[in-house]
Design a protein around this motif. Structure first.
Motif, mmCIF file in Angstrom:
data_model
loop_
_atom_site.group_PDB
_atom_site.id
_atom_site.type_symbol
_atom_site.label_atom_id
_atom_site.label_comp_id
_atom_site.label_asym_id
_atom_site.label_seq_id
_atom_site.Cartn_x
_atom_site.Cartn_y
_atom_site.Cartn_z
ATOM 1 N N ASN A 61 38.590 43.989 34.453
ATOM 2 C CA ASN A 61 38.436 45.322 35.175
ATOM 3 C C ASN A 61 39.624 45.188 36.173
ATOM 4 O O ASN A 61 39.958 46.355 36.571
ATOM 5 C CB ASN A 61 36.889 45.497 35.793
ATOM 6 N N VAL A 90 42.172 48.286 36.798
ATOM 7 C CA VAL A 90 42.416 48.825 38.037
ATOM 8 C C VAL A 90 43.742 48.731 38.550
ATOM 9 O O VAL A 90 44.352 49.875 39.143
ATOM 10 C CB VAL A 90 41.390 48.791 38.938
ATOM 11 N N THR A 91 44.268 47.519 38.569
ATOM 12 C CA THR A 91 45.831 47.418 39.059
ATOM 13 C C THR A 91 46.770 48.376 38.220
ATOM 14 O O THR A 91 47.769 48.889 38.788
ATOM 15 C CB THR A 91 46.273 46.016 38.559
ATOM 16 N N ALA A 123 46.112 50.948 36.500
ATOM 17 C CA ALA A 123 45.899 52.455 36.794
ATOM 18 C C ALA A 123 46.465 52.816 38.193
ATOM 19 O O ALA A 123 47.025 54.096 38.331
ATOM 20 C CB ALA A 123 44.207 52.616 37.033
ATOM 21 N N HIS A 124 46.358 52.069 39.258
ATOM 22 C CA HIS A 124 46.894 52.371 40.352
ATOM 23 C C HIS A 124 48.364 52.174 40.296
ATOM 24 O O HIS A 124 49.090 53.060 41.082
ATOM 25 C CB HIS A 124 46.453 51.337 41.774
ATOM 26 N N VAL A 131 44.052 57.804 36.242
ATOM 27 C CA VAL A 131 42.817 57.632 36.306
ATOM 28 C C VAL A 131 42.222 57.025 35.055
ATOM 29 O O VAL A 131 41.160 56.916 35.318
ATOM 30 C CB VAL A 131 42.165 59.091 36.823
ATOM 31 N N GLN A 182 40.773 53.639 35.429
ATOM 32 C CA GLN A 182 39.472 53.338 36.253
ATOM 33 C C GLN A 182 38.342 54.051 35.395
ATOM 34 O O GLN A 182 37.347 53.627 35.844
ATOM 35 C CB GLN A 182 39.849 54.355 37.545
ATOM 36 N N VAL A 226 37.278 51.354 33.289
ATOM 37 C CA VAL A 226 36.534 50.427 34.135
ATOM 38 C C VAL A 226 35.060 50.888 34.366
ATOM 39 O O VAL A 226 34.244 50.019 33.976
ATOM 40 C CB VAL A 226 37.224 50.164 35.395
ATOM 41 N N PHE A 227 34.735 52.109 34.466
ATOM 42 C CA PHE A 227 33.598 52.412 34.636
ATOM 43 C C PHE A 227 32.775 52.321 33.346
ATOM 44 O O PHE A 227 31.472 51.698 33.555
ATOM 45 C CB PHE A 227 33.522 54.373 35.073
#
Length: 100
Positions: free
Chosen positions: A43, A47-48, A50-51, A56, A59, A62-63
Motif C-alpha cells: 500500500n 500511494v508513493t 500515485a503521488h 488517484v 490511492q 489502496v482503499f
C-alpha cells in the motif's frame, strides 16, 4: 520534500521484514501479522507512485486493498481462535487440522 525513493526503500524493507517473519516465525499470530505488514508495504508503494504520478488510481486501489485486509483480519482472527480452541496451540508445526 522527501524523495519518492525513500518511501520505496521503506516499503521494500517493510515487505522484506514481513517475508522474513512469515518464513521464520512459527506462531499463527506472528504469521498473520507478517502478512498484514506485507500488505501495508505494498500500500505504501501504491500511494508513493500515485503521488509521484499525480494520479488517484493508486490511492483507490489502496482503499480496496485495505477493505480486503480488514475482512481478512476479521475472518483470519476467527479462524485462529477456532484453531486455538480445537488444538490448544498456535504453533504452525503442531496445527494439523486433517488429523484428530
Amino acid at each position: 520534500m522527501i524523495p519518492a525513493s525513500w518511501y520505496l526503500i521503506l516499503s521494500a524493507v517493510l515487505f522484506s521484514l514481513g517475508v522474513i517473519g512469515f518464513l521464520i516465525k512459527r506462531s499463527l499470530i506472528t504469521v498473520f501479522m507478517s502478512i498484514e505488514l506485507m500488505l501495508n508495504a505494498v500500500n505504501l508503494s501504491f500511494v508513493t507512485f500515485a503521488h509521484q504520478w499525480h494520479s488517484v488510481k493508486g490511492q483507490i486501489f489502496v482503499f480496496f486493498v485495505m477493505m480486503v485486509a480488514a475482512a481478512e483480519a476479521a475472518v483470519g482472527l476467527a479462524i485462529i481462535i477456532a484453531i486455538f480452541r480445537a488444538r490448544a496451540t498456535l504453533n504452525v508445526d503442531q496445527v494439523d487440522l486433517m488429523k484428530l
